[in-house]
Design a protein around this motif. Structure first.
Motif, PDB file in Angstrom:
ATOM      1  N   PHE A 110       0.842  -1.187   0.000  1.00 13.12           N
ATOM      2  CA  PHE A 110       0.000   0.000   0.000  1.00 13.12           C
ATOM      3  C   PHE A 110       0.885   1.248   0.000  1.00 13.12           C
ATOM      4  O   PHE A 110       1.942   1.280   0.645  1.00 13.12           O
ATOM      5  CB  PHE A 110      -0.898   0.036   1.248  1.00 13.12           C
ATOM      6  N   SER A 111       0.452   2.272  -0.706  1.00 16.35           N
ATOM      7  CA  SER A 111       1.218   3.514  -0.752  1.00 16.35           C
ATOM      8  C   SER A 111       0.303   4.709  -0.528  1.00 16.35           C
ATOM      9  O   SER A 111      -0.927   4.602  -0.651  1.00 16.35           O
ATOM     10  CB  SER A 111       1.936   3.648  -2.101  1.00 16.35           C
ATOM     11  N   ASP A 112       0.913   5.846  -0.207  1.00 14.57           N
ATOM     12  CA  ASP A 112       0.118   7.052  -0.002  1.00 14.57           C
ATOM     13  C   ASP A 112      -0.100   7.763  -1.331  1.00 14.57           C
ATOM     14  O   ASP A 112       0.245   7.241  -2.392  1.00 14.57           O
ATOM     15  CB  ASP A 112       0.791   7.971   1.035  1.00 14.57           C
ATOM     16  N   GLY A 113      -0.645   8.988  -1.256  1.00  9.56           N
ATOM     17  CA  GLY A 113      -0.966   9.722  -2.478  1.00  9.56           C
ATOM     18  C   GLY A 113       0.235  10.088  -3.320  1.00  9.56           C
ATOM     19  O   GLY A 113       0.096  10.378  -4.508  1.00  9.56           O
ATOM     20  N   GLU A 114       1.431  10.060  -2.718  1.00 12.98           N
ATOM     21  CA  GLU A 114       2.653  10.388  -3.453  1.00 12.98           C
ATOM     22  C   GLU A 114       3.457   9.147  -3.818  1.00 12.98           C
ATOM     23  O   GLU A 114       4.615   9.245  -4.234  1.00 12.98           O
ATOM     24  CB  GLU A 114       3.496  11.349  -2.618  1.00 12.98           C
TER      25      GLU A 114
ATOM     26  N   ASP B  18       1.527   1.554   7.798  1.00 10.76           N
ATOM     27  CA  ASP B  18       0.231   1.203   8.377  1.00 10.76           C
ATOM     28  C   ASP B  18      -0.839   2.036   7.694  1.00 10.76           C
ATOM     29  O   ASP B  18      -0.545   3.043   7.038  1.00 10.76           O
ATOM     30  CB  ASP B  18       0.225   1.468   9.892  1.00 10.76           C
ATOM     31  N   ILE B  19      -2.085   1.611   7.845  1.00 10.63           N
ATOM     32  CA  ILE B  19      -3.224   2.335   7.280  1.00 10.63           C
ATOM     33  C   ILE B  19      -3.930   3.008   8.455  1.00 10.63           C
ATOM     34  O   ILE B  19      -4.698   2.373   9.179  1.00 10.63           O
ATOM     35  CB  ILE B  19      -4.193   1.390   6.539  1.00 10.63           C
ATOM     36  N   ARG B  20      -3.678   4.293   8.635  1.00  8.46           N
ATOM     37  CA  ARG B  20      -4.210   4.960   9.826  1.00  8.46           C
ATOM     38  C   ARG B  20      -5.088   6.164   9.508  1.00  8.46           C
ATOM     39  O   ARG B  20      -6.123   6.369  10.127  1.00  8.46           O
ATOM     40  CB  ARG B  20      -3.058   5.405  10.729  1.00  8.46           C
ATOM     41  N   THR B  21      -4.689   6.992   8.562  1.00  6.79           N
ATOM     42  CA  THR B  21      -5.405   8.239   8.308  1.00  6.79           C
ATOM     43  C   THR B  21      -6.536   8.020   7.306  1.00  6.79           C
ATOM     44  O   THR B  21      -6.531   7.043   6.539  1.00  6.79           O
ATOM     45  CB  THR B  21      -4.451   9.308   7.756  1.00  6.79           C
TER      46      THR B  21
ATOM     47  N   ALA C 167      -6.957   9.600   4.585  1.00  5.51           N
ATOM     48  CA  ALA C 167      -6.357   9.614   3.238  1.00  5.51           C
ATOM     49  C   ALA C 167      -5.745   8.260   2.909  1.00  5.51           C
ATOM     50  O   ALA C 167      -5.884   7.758   1.784  1.00  5.51           O
ATOM     51  CB  ALA C 167      -5.299  10.709   3.144  1.00  5.51           C
ATOM     52  N   ASP C 168      -5.071   7.651   3.889  1.00  8.28           N
ATOM     53  CA  ASP C 168      -4.497   6.313   3.673  1.00  8.28           C
ATOM     54  C   ASP C 168      -5.588   5.310   3.338  1.00  8.28           C
ATOM     55  O   ASP C 168      -5.429   4.469   2.450  1.00  8.28           O
ATOM     56  CB  ASP C 168      -3.746   5.844   4.919  1.00  8.28           C
ATOM     57  N   ASN C 169      -6.697   5.394   4.076  1.00 10.96           N
ATOM     58  CA  ASN C 169      -7.810   4.480   3.828  1.00 10.96           C
ATOM     59  C   ASN C 169      -8.371   4.647   2.427  1.00 10.96           C
ATOM     60  O   ASN C 169      -8.692   3.662   1.759  1.00 10.96           O
ATOM     61  CB  ASN C 169      -8.912   4.702   4.864  1.00 10.96           C
ATOM     62  N   THR C 170      -8.482   5.888   1.984  1.00 10.18           N
ATOM     63  CA  THR C 170      -9.018   6.144   0.636  1.00 10.18           C
ATOM     64  C   THR C 170      -8.101   5.567  -0.427  1.00 10.18           C
ATOM     65  O   THR C 170      -8.561   4.906  -1.374  1.00 10.18           O
ATOM     66  CB  THR C 170      -9.200   7.656   0.423  1.00 10.18           C
ATOM     67  N   HIS C 171      -6.793   5.812  -0.299  1.00 13.14           N
ATOM     68  CA  HIS C 171      -5.846   5.281  -1.287  1.00 13.14           C
ATOM     69  C   HIS C 171      -5.860   3.750  -1.280  1.00 13.14           C
ATOM     70  O   HIS C 171      -5.806   3.118  -2.343  1.00 13.14           O
ATOM     71  CB  HIS C 171      -4.431   5.793  -0.995  1.00 13.14           C
ATOM     72  N   ALA C 172      -5.919   3.161  -0.093  1.00  9.89           N
ATOM     73  CA  ALA C 172      -5.937   1.700  -0.007  1.00  9.89           C
ATOM     74  C   ALA C 172      -7.203   1.132  -0.639  1.00  9.89           C
ATOM     75  O   ALA C 172      -7.157   0.142  -1.373  1.00  9.89           O
ATOM     76  CB  ALA C 172      -5.838   1.265   1.453  1.00  9.89           C
TER      77      ALA C 172
ATOM     78  N   THR D 287     -10.597  -2.874   8.304  1.00 10.46           N
ATOM     79  CA  THR D 287     -11.018  -2.042   7.171  1.00 10.46           C
ATOM     80  C   THR D 287     -10.511  -2.605   5.853  1.00 10.46           C
ATOM     81  O   THR D 287     -11.200  -2.547   4.841  1.00 10.46           O
ATOM     82  CB  THR D 287     -10.517  -0.603   7.338  1.00 10.46           C
ATOM     83  N   MET D 288      -9.292  -3.175   5.875  1.00  6.77           N
ATOM     84  CA  MET D 288      -8.739  -3.732   4.640  1.00  6.77           C
ATOM     85  C   MET D 288      -9.551  -4.956   4.195  1.00  6.77           C
ATOM     86  O   MET D 288      -9.838  -5.124   3.005  1.00  6.77           O
ATOM     87  CB  MET D 288      -7.273  -4.124   4.834  1.00  6.77           C
TER      88      MET D 288
END
Length: 369
Positions: free
Chosen positions: A90-94, A100-103, A105-110, A139-140
């Motif tokens: 999994f990666s962030d917007g950049e 980990d998947i915490r924020t 934004a992280d959840n949306t990208h995942a 959530t995943m």
């Protein structure tokens, strides 16, 4: 290949998410192989965090302990493709790998990445996909199961594995070995892996794929966009027609219509607004009514309008010939609704293939500008 027999498909994929417990791959593989009708994957794909990817490589793909290869040897299973290229982080917007998947934004990208992976894998008609939601954050697992509900086909399956005590959550346990293997469980006791029970719990799910628009099945889309498309059928319809631009929208999605199809849709929409939804377009009177609407859409002096007028004039004396003119346009209008909205949501707008030639819309659901 029978849809109810996923093991018969030439490409068989095990897809899972995991956090810090790569054991879910070997536990699920064991359970799939041990079924009365084994489902032996041809490939394994794992989606995880940066730390989860490192653990999977070290625990499953290394020379020692190499638990993936050990399982394949122990149960004489060959030709399962699973290497570092089949582990996605999994990666962030950049594009930076996530620990980990915490924020939010992280959840949306995942969620969006999971959606795209499931969409892509289910686009192969030669493949059967088995999705495990046994690992990773809740959530995943939810996103992965929901993505399969959106894109899954009859041959695809969803499951969770249940591991008996005291082996559950033990770092040393990877699968029930066919020989003695003593490990220390999380409570400090010793146990033989031969005695472990791993059960595959298949999870039923609603398949919504047939209700999605083709554009979302064939191209990238975010999870929120796909969910919104699946939910449209539950909302009241709204048809908007703009006479000046000859543009039409259903549920705020643009329809791909020719000018003639727009004129036919405008005609039926006006009748629905006036409380006169049904029309027998095999009659000369209906023909004249449609031509009056067509004059508003086309310039009466244009060649396009003249061609429509000529096409209808020579058919006036035979009702069946008038019907033959309108029927193909009706079919194309119905296909335009389906292409924009998907089969399920499109039914709220479509002209019945047989029976009354009318839009199934109430007057307040139509906006003509």
């Amino acid at each position: 290949m029978a849809p109810e027999q996923p093991h018969t498909y030439p490409r068989r994929i095990l897809l899972a998410v995991s956090g810090l417990t790569p054991q879910i791959i070997t536990e699920t593989l064991y359970a799939l192989i041990a079924q009365p009708t084994p489902f032996v994957p041809t490939e394994v794909r794992l989606i995880t965090t940066r730390e989860g990817a490192a653990r999977a490589r070290l625990a499953l793909l290394s020379d020692d302990p190499g638990w993936f290869r050990r399982l394949c040897r122990d149960f004489r299973v060959s030709a399962i493709t699973f290497d570092e290229n089949h582990i996605e982080t999994f990666s962030d917007g950049e594009g930076r790998p996530l620990d980990d998947i915490r924020t939010p934004a992280d959840n949306t990208h995942a969620a969006d990445r999971i959606t795209e992976i499931v969409r892509s894998l289910t686009s192969d008609p030669q493949a059967a996909l088995h999705v495990s939601i046994a690992g990773g954050r809740k959530t995943m697992g939810y996103y992965l199961g929901y993505a399969l509900s959106l894109f899954g086909r009859p041959q695809d399956r969803l499951s969770h594995v249940l591991v008996s005590e005291p082996f559950e959550s033990s770092w040393e346990f990877f699968y029930p070995t066919p020989y003695e293997r003593i490990i220390q469980t999380r409570d400090g006791k010793l146990a033989d892996c031969r005695e472990a029970k791993v059960t595959l719990a298949e999870i039923p799910f609603v398949r919504l794929r047939e209700g999605l628009p083709p554009r979302l099945l064939d191209g990238q889309a975010s999870m929120s966009e796909v969910v919104a498309a699946a939910e449209r059928a539950q909302h009241p319809p709204r048809l908007v027609l703009d006479l000046a631009t000859r543009a039409a929208w259903a549920d705020e999605i643009a329809l791909n219509l020719s000018a003639t199809e727009f004129a036919l849709l405008l005609w039926l929409a006006r009748r629905a607004q006036a409380g006169e939804p049904m029309v027998d377009w095999t009659t000369p009177a209906a023909c004249d009514e449609f031509l009056r609407v067509a004059k508003e859409v086309f310039n009466p002096m244009s060649g396009d309008y003249e061609r429509i007028e000529e096409a209808l004039d020579w058919r006036r004396d035979a009702a069946i010939r008038l019907g033959e003119y309108f029927q193909p346009h009706k079919s194309r209008i119905n296909r335009a609704f389906e292409a924009a909205l998907g089969k399920t949501a499109a039914r709220r707008y479509q002209i019945p293939p047989r029976g009354p030639n009318a839009l199934p819309l109430e007057a307040e659901r139509i906006d003509i500008r």
